[in-house]
Structure formats: C-alpha cells, structure tokens
Design a protein around this motif. Structure first.
Motif, PDB file in Angstrom:
ATOM      1  N   VAL A 271       0.866  -1.186   0.000  1.00  0.00           N
ATOM      2  CA  VAL A 271       0.000   0.000   0.000  1.00  0.00           C
ATOM      3  C   VAL A 271       0.898   1.230   0.000  1.00  0.00           C
ATOM      4  O   VAL A 271       1.771   1.375   0.862  1.00  0.00           O
ATOM      5  N   ALA A 272       0.673   2.147  -0.951  1.00  0.00           N
ATOM      6  CA  ALA A 272       1.614   3.252  -1.191  1.00  0.00           C
ATOM      7  C   ALA A 272       1.381   4.446  -0.284  1.00  0.00           C
ATOM      8  O   ALA A 272       1.648   5.581  -0.660  1.00  0.00           O
ATOM      9  N   GLY A 273       0.902   4.200   0.925  1.00  0.00           N
ATOM     10  CA  GLY A 273       0.668   5.283   1.867  1.00  0.00           C
ATOM     11  C   GLY A 273      -0.800   5.443   2.193  1.00  0.00           C
ATOM     12  O   GLY A 273      -1.672   4.867   1.543  1.00  0.00           O
ATOM     13  N   GLU A 274      -1.066   6.234   3.201  1.00  0.00           N
ATOM     14  CA  GLU A 274      -2.449   6.478   3.610  1.00  0.00           C
ATOM     15  C   GLU A 274      -3.002   7.769   3.027  1.00  0.00           C
ATOM     16  O   GLU A 274      -4.203   8.026   3.108  1.00  0.00           O
ATOM     17  N   THR A 275      -2.136   8.603   2.421  1.00  0.00           N
ATOM     18  CA  THR A 275      -2.587   9.868   1.850  1.00  0.00           C
ATOM     19  C   THR A 275      -2.314   9.910   0.355  1.00  0.00           C
ATOM     20  O   THR A 275      -1.412   9.230  -0.165  1.00  0.00           O
ATOM     21  N   LEU A 276      -3.074  10.752  -0.342  1.00  0.00           N
ATOM     22  CA  LEU A 276      -2.882  10.927  -1.784  1.00  0.00           C
ATOM     23  C   LEU A 276      -1.500  11.504  -2.089  1.00  0.00           C
ATOM     24  O   LEU A 276      -0.850  11.111  -3.065  1.00  0.00           O
ATOM     25  N   LYS A 277      -1.044  12.418  -1.258  1.00  0.00           N
ATOM     26  CA  LYS A 277       0.277  13.008  -1.464  1.00  0.00           C
ATOM     27  C   LYS A 277       1.358  11.934  -1.447  1.00  0.00           C
ATOM     28  O   LYS A 277       2.270  11.929  -2.293  1.00  0.00           O
ATOM     29  N   GLU A 278       1.286  11.025  -0.486  1.00  0.00           N
ATOM     30  CA  GLU A 278       2.255   9.932  -0.416  1.00  0.00           C
ATOM     31  C   GLU A 278       2.187   9.057  -1.665  1.00  0.00           C
ATOM     32  O   GLU A 278       3.214   8.640  -2.216  1.00  0.00           O
TER      33      GLU A 278
ATOM     34  N   LEU B   3       8.115   8.045  -8.651  1.00  0.00           N
ATOM     35  CA  LEU B   3       9.261   7.138  -8.649  1.00  0.00           C
ATOM     36  C   LEU B   3       9.069   6.010  -9.661  1.00  0.00           C
ATOM     37  O   LEU B   3      10.005   5.626 -10.379  1.00  0.00           O
ATOM     38  N   LEU B   4       7.866   5.484  -9.738  1.00  0.00           N
ATOM     39  CA  LEU B   4       7.583   4.417 -10.695  1.00  0.00           C
ATOM     40  C   LEU B   4       7.692   4.928 -12.122  1.00  0.00           C
ATOM     41  O   LEU B   4       8.259   4.254 -13.002  1.00  0.00           O
ATOM     42  N   ASN B   5       7.155   6.111 -12.384  1.00  0.00           N
ATOM     43  CA  ASN B   5       7.231   6.704 -13.721  1.00  0.00           C
ATOM     44  C   ASN B   5       8.680   6.877 -14.166  1.00  0.00           C
ATOM     45  O   ASN B   5       9.007   6.686 -15.344  1.00  0.00           O
ATOM     46  N   ARG B   6       9.552   7.250 -13.240  1.00  0.00           N
ATOM     47  CA  ARG B   6      10.967   7.454 -13.584  1.00  0.00           C
ATOM     48  C   ARG B   6      11.613   6.176 -14.112  1.00  0.00           C
ATOM     49  O   ARG B   6      12.579   6.224 -14.871  1.00  0.00           O
ATOM     50  N   ASP B   7      11.067   5.034 -13.709  1.00  0.00           N
ATOM     51  CA  ASP B   7      11.586   3.751 -14.181  1.00  0.00           C
ATOM     52  C   ASP B   7      10.826   3.245 -15.407  1.00  0.00           C
ATOM     53  O   ASP B   7      10.973   2.074 -15.786  1.00  0.00           O
ATOM     54  N   GLY B   8      10.003   4.101 -15.988  1.00  0.00           N
ATOM     55  CA  GLY B   8       9.289   3.718 -17.197  1.00  0.00           C
ATOM     56  C   GLY B   8       7.984   2.991 -16.974  1.00  0.00           C
ATOM     57  O   GLY B   8       7.358   2.494 -17.920  1.00  0.00           O
ATOM     58  N   LEU B   9       7.550   2.917 -15.726  1.00  0.00           N
ATOM     59  CA  LEU B   9       6.305   2.237 -15.383  1.00  0.00           C
ATOM     60  C   LEU B   9       5.149   3.221 -15.381  1.00  0.00           C
ATOM     61  O   LEU B   9       5.280   4.341 -14.887  1.00  0.00           O
ATOM     62  N   VAL B  10       4.020   2.801 -15.936  1.00  0.00           N
ATOM     63  CA  VAL B  10       2.803   3.595 -15.827  1.00  0.00           C
ATOM     64  C   VAL B  10       1.986   3.036 -14.665  1.00  0.00           C
ATOM     65  O   VAL B  10       2.281   1.964 -14.137  1.00  0.00           O
ATOM     66  N   VAL B  11       0.944   3.750 -14.258  1.00  0.00           N
ATOM     67  CA  VAL B  11       0.302   3.447 -12.972  1.00  0.00           C
ATOM     68  C   VAL B  11      -1.219   3.520 -13.071  1.00  0.00           C
ATOM     69  O   VAL B  11      -1.778   4.260 -13.893  1.00  0.00           O
ATOM     70  N   THR B  12      -1.865   2.756 -12.225  1.00  0.00           N
ATOM     71  CA  THR B  12      -3.280   2.919 -11.897  1.00  0.00           C
ATOM     72  C   THR B  12      -3.371   3.211 -10.405  1.00  0.00           C
ATOM     73  O   THR B  12      -2.914   2.395  -9.593  1.00  0.00           O
ATOM     74  N   LEU B  13      -3.904   4.355 -10.048  1.00  0.00           N
ATOM     75  CA  LEU B  13      -4.099   4.702  -8.633  1.00  0.00           C
ATOM     76  C   LEU B  13      -5.472   4.236  -8.157  1.00  0.00           C
ATOM     77  O   LEU B  13      -6.465   4.346  -8.885  1.00  0.00           O
TER      78      LEU B  13
ATOM     79  N   ALA C 254     -20.392   7.651   0.916  1.00  0.00           N
ATOM     80  CA  ALA C 254     -20.308   7.471  -0.536  1.00  0.00           C
ATOM     81  C   ALA C 254     -19.812   8.744  -1.211  1.00  0.00           C
ATOM     82  O   ALA C 254     -19.007   8.698  -2.151  1.00  0.00           O
ATOM     83  N   MET C 255     -20.275   9.893  -0.750  1.00  0.00           N
ATOM     84  CA  MET C 255     -19.833  11.160  -1.332  1.00  0.00           C
ATOM     85  C   MET C 255     -18.369  11.423  -0.994  1.00  0.00           C
ATOM     86  O   MET C 255     -17.625  11.946  -1.823  1.00  0.00           O
ATOM     87  N   ALA C 256     -17.952  11.033   0.199  1.00  0.00           N
ATOM     88  CA  ALA C 256     -16.548  11.205   0.580  1.00  0.00           C
ATOM     89  C   ALA C 256     -15.643  10.360  -0.311  1.00  0.00           C
ATOM     90  O   ALA C 256     -14.568  10.807  -0.742  1.00  0.00           O
ATOM     91  N   SER C 257     -16.064   9.149  -0.618  1.00  0.00           N
ATOM     92  CA  SER C 257     -15.293   8.294  -1.515  1.00  0.00           C
ATOM     93  C   SER C 257     -15.271   8.860  -2.928  1.00  0.00           C
ATOM     94  O   SER C 257     -14.244   8.802  -3.618  1.00  0.00           O
ATOM     95  N   THR C 258     -16.391   9.422  -3.350  1.00  0.00           N
ATOM     96  CA  THR C 258     -16.460  10.054  -4.668  1.00  0.00           C
ATOM     97  C   THR C 258     -15.493  11.226  -4.740  1.00  0.00           C
ATOM     98  O   THR C 258     -14.755  11.383  -5.723  1.00  0.00           O
ATOM     99  N   GLN C 259     -15.472  12.036  -3.686  1.00  0.00           N
ATOM    100  CA  GLN C 259     -14.564  13.181  -3.655  1.00  0.00           C
ATOM    101  C   GLN C 259     -13.106  12.722  -3.695  1.00  0.00           C
ATOM    102  O   GLN C 259     -12.265  13.349  -4.341  1.00  0.00           O
ATOM    103  N   ALA C 260     -12.816  11.606  -3.033  1.00  0.00           N
ATOM    104  CA  ALA C 260     -11.449  11.080  -3.057  1.00  0.00           C
ATOM    105  C   ALA C 260     -11.047  10.707  -4.482  1.00  0.00           C
ATOM    106  O   ALA C 260      -9.897  10.941  -4.895  1.00  0.00           O
TER     107      ALA C 260
ATOM    108  N   ASP D  84     -10.380  13.837  -6.377  1.00  0.00           N
ATOM    109  CA  ASP D  84      -9.077  14.363  -5.954  1.00  0.00           C
ATOM    110  C   ASP D  84      -7.932  13.636  -6.655  1.00  0.00           C
ATOM    111  O   ASP D  84      -6.914  14.265  -7.005  1.00  0.00           O
ATOM    112  N   VAL D  85      -8.069  12.325  -6.847  1.00  0.00           N
ATOM    113  CA  VAL D  85      -7.042  11.558  -7.553  1.00  0.00           C
ATOM    114  C   VAL D  85      -6.861  12.098  -8.967  1.00  0.00           C
ATOM    115  O   VAL D  85      -5.738  12.367  -9.419  1.00  0.00           O
ATOM    116  N   LEU D  86      -7.963  12.268  -9.678  1.00  0.00           N
ATOM    117  CA  LEU D  86      -7.878  12.744 -11.064  1.00  0.00           C
ATOM    118  C   LEU D  86      -7.287  14.149 -11.133  1.00  0.00           C
ATOM    119  O   LEU D  86      -6.481  14.445 -12.028  1.00  0.00           O
ATOM    120  N   ASP D  87      -7.661  14.999 -10.190  1.00  0.00           N
ATOM    121  CA  ASP D  87      -7.080  16.348 -10.160  1.00  0.00           C
ATOM    122  C   ASP D  87      -5.595  16.314  -9.828  1.00  0.00           C
ATOM    123  O   ASP D  87      -4.793  17.061 -10.406  1.00  0.00           O
TER     124      ASP D  87
END
Length: 307
Positions: free
Chosen positions: A34-41, A48-58, A71-77, A80-83
């Motif tokens: 798990v890549a952290g508990e926050t979006l920033k993390e 770091l993954l992109n630097r190695d040529g890897l693309v990602v799904t968050l 449900a709305m809080a999850s939607t907002q999350a 936030d990912v897309l932004d």
C-alpha cells in the motif's frame, strides 16, 4: 480455491485479528503493498515508478459504504485523484470499486457519483477502471457499465475475472457491443461458491489463458494482470505468433509485487502498469494479497519480530 487461501480469508474476518492488523499492519509490512495512507504519499510513489518507465493505476481503497455521506466522501477522493494526476503530470489513470460510491445504497446514487468522476476523467482526458467485485455485485456492475460505456466511451473500462463460469459470455457481450472495450483480465480474488466459480486452480488457470487469448484476438485493448511467469511468457509468444502490436496490450502487476520483473518487462519494450493502492481503508485489499500468496504472511510475521 486452496485450503490456505480459504483459511486466510476466514481468519481475516476475525475481529481480534482484524483489529491487530489495522493497528499495526502498515508498520509490520503492509506498506510494501500500500503506497501510503494519503494521496500526497501515493503521488510521490507514482513519480518514482514513472521514472523507471512504469505507468500506474491509482486506487483509493474502500468498499461497502453504509450511508450517502461516506459514498460522497469516496467520490470526492476519486475526484481528488484525477485532479492530483493532472496537476502533478504523472502518468496514471485510476480504478475504483462502485460499492465505495454507494452501489449498495442505490443504483441511482452510484450512477450519480460515477458520472461526476467520469466527467472529470473526460475533462482531464484520463481513464477510469471499474473493479469487478464479488459475485453478488456482478449483474448490477455489468448493467451500470453498459450505461456508462455508451456515455463515456474510451474513458471507462472494466475488470473481468477468470474464475467465474459466466466470464466468457460477459466478454462476448462486451466485445461485440463496443468498438473500444479496454478490459483488465484477472483470475479473481474473492471467496465464491463452486456453483458460480471454478473451485480448482487448474481450471481457473486454463480459463484465464482462454480469456486472454480471446481478448487479444478481438482487437480490443487487453490489460493482462499477472505475476505468473508462465502467463507472461505465454502472452509474449501469443502476440508474436499473431502479430499483435505492443500498443494493443499491457502487463499489469500490483505495487510491491515482483518489482524487478516489472522493470525487466519495460526494458524488453512492453507496457507495464503498476496498480498502486493507497488510503486508510486498506485492510480488505491487504488480506486478499495475503490470501493469494501465503508467503506474504511470513513477510508480516518476520517483521513482527524484528527489532
């Protein structure tokens, strides 16, 4: 399904076990997956993954919300990912579970939230993958996906699970209905009845190769989610034999699993996407990773006794 996997999934539901892991799991080794508990993390890990040529799904982890506020809080999350992907310039799309958006509350509420997310994805020219969940949610998931696919086209895709009897028929429907149907092909990680899913691993493995070949030959984009060298080598040989270009498929692996192999595939010229989960609600995801590969449990136990 193996006895070990059944046991792990059953034990994971124990309140004492789940309480302990939720309290100490990230420290003991869940952070490997798990890549952290926050979006920033998470965004920092994507860089770091992109630097190695890897693309990602968050993926903002979460499922089975119980009221509209959650449900709305999850939607907002998800918004936030897309932004954050747009603002940071990282190479990542996103995936989500519709149960986290209110699917169990009502179809209409879930559709409302999905449209907010897909409007944002279309605005940013990004892509959203809808995860397939347990069998009880498959029919409604297919129904909603059909509706959204007609509206949002290339900006939305789906996960298909090889261990279900119905999978080939579902794929035929999708491939024949849509011009551009991007599917993520997985074996499946939920505990299902033998009345709806292959109970034996050998049959799941066989059906997995069958649907991979089927989708590769269909002309649609295929995301082959596997850590199995046998499957990887099979795909390599199959696309070469049938002259399927590398831009029509990609390999996908989970964050923290076989990172050396991920980078080797990039060196060989294949698209390699890493599924990067983050967030506070990581327990269900983590226990499924343990169930899939019991060696991961020994990794956690070892960390419990490290000074």
């Amino acid at each position: 399904m193996s006895f070990t996997r059944k046991m792990v999934l059953s034990v994971a539901g124990n309140k004492v076990v789940s309480g302990f892991i939720k309290k100490y799991g990230m420290r003991l080794g869940a952070a490997r997956f798990v890549a952290g508990e926050t979006l920033k993390e998470a965004i920092e890990q994507v860089k770091l993954l992109n630097r190695d040529g890897l693309v990602v799904t968050l993926d903002h982890l979460g499922e089975f919300v119980f009221d509209e506020h959650e449900a709305m809080a999850s939607t907002q999350a998800c918004l936030d990912v897309l932004d954050a992907v747009k603002a940071s310039g990282v190479n990542s799309n996103m995936s989500l579970k519709m149960t986290s958006l209110g699917l169990d509350l009502s179809k209409e509420l879930c559709l409302k939230h999905m449209r907010l997310i897909l409007d944002k994805a279309r605005e940013h020219n990004n892509f959203v993958r809808i995860d397939m969940e347990d069998y009880a949610h498959i029919a409604i998931t297919m129904e909603i996906f059909d509706e959204l696919k007609r509206e949002y086209g290339k900006h939305v895709g789906l996960v298909i699970q090889a261990y279900l009897f119905r999978t080939v028929d579902d794929m035929k429907h999708l491939e024949e209905t849509y011009e551009n149907c991007n599917l993520r092909l997985v074996k499946g990680a939920y505990l299902e009845s033998p009345t709806v899913a292959f109970p034996n691993k050998v049959d799941v493995d066989q059906n997995y190769l069958k649907i991979i070949e089927m989708h590769l030959l269909s002309g649609h984009f295929s995301a082959v989610a596997t850590h199995d060298d046998m499957v990887i080598n099979h795909v390599k040989a199959f696309v070469k034999k049938h002259n399927i270009p590398n831009d029509r498929f990609e390999f996908q692996m989970l964050y923290g699993v076989r990172p050396e192999t991920q980078r080797q595939l990039v060196k060989e010229g294949y698209a390699m996407r890493v599924y990067v989960p983050y967030g506070n609600d990581w327990y269900g995801y983590f226990t499924r990773r343990i169930a899939e590969r019991p060696a991961n449990a020994f990794f956690i136990i070892k960390n419990m006794f490290r000074k």
